[in-house]
Design an enzyme around this catalytic site. Sequence first.
Site, PDB file in Angstrom:
ATOM      1  CG  HIS A  63      46.268 -10.739  16.717  1.00 27.05           C
ATOM      2  ND1 HIS A  63      47.574 -10.529  16.342  1.00 27.05           N
ATOM      3  CD2 HIS A  63      46.260 -11.929  17.372  1.00 27.05           C
ATOM      4  CE1 HIS A  63      48.326 -11.530  16.759  1.00 27.05           C
ATOM      5  NE2 HIS A  63      47.547 -12.412  17.385  1.00 27.05           N
ATOM      6  CB  CYS A  79      46.222 -15.530  17.817  1.00 24.53           C
ATOM      7  SG  CYS A  79      45.916 -15.112  19.546  1.00 24.53           S
TER       8      CYS A  79
END
Length: 104
Positions: A63, A79
Site C-alpha cells: 500500500h 505490510c
Amino acid sequence: GFQWSGTTRIVAKAEWPDWRPPPEMIRREAAKGNMLKPFVPGGPGNPMGARALYIGGGVYRIHGPNAPGSIGGAVSSGCIRMMNSDVVERDGKVRVGARVVVYR
C-alpha cells in the site's frame, strides 16, 4: 517494523481503503503510548494511502503511505509500503490472483 518473506498472492485490491488496525497492533502501540483509532476511513490522512493490494490472508498489504517521508523506514507491521504513485501504477497492472514474492 516486522519483516517476513515468502510467496503469496494478491487476494483483493482497493482504492483509498479504510484502515482497521488489528487488535494486537492497537495493544502494542498503546504500550508505547501511541493510541490508534480502531477505524480510519479512506482518504489522504489514512495510513493505507491511495491504494492497497491485499496479499495472502488479507492481513498484509502492499500500500501507499500518508507520510511519504516514512518510506524506507522500519515502521510497518508487516505490510509493504510504496509511494502512492508507484502503488497506483502497480494496481493498474496486476490482477487479483497475481503471484507476489517477498524477499528480505
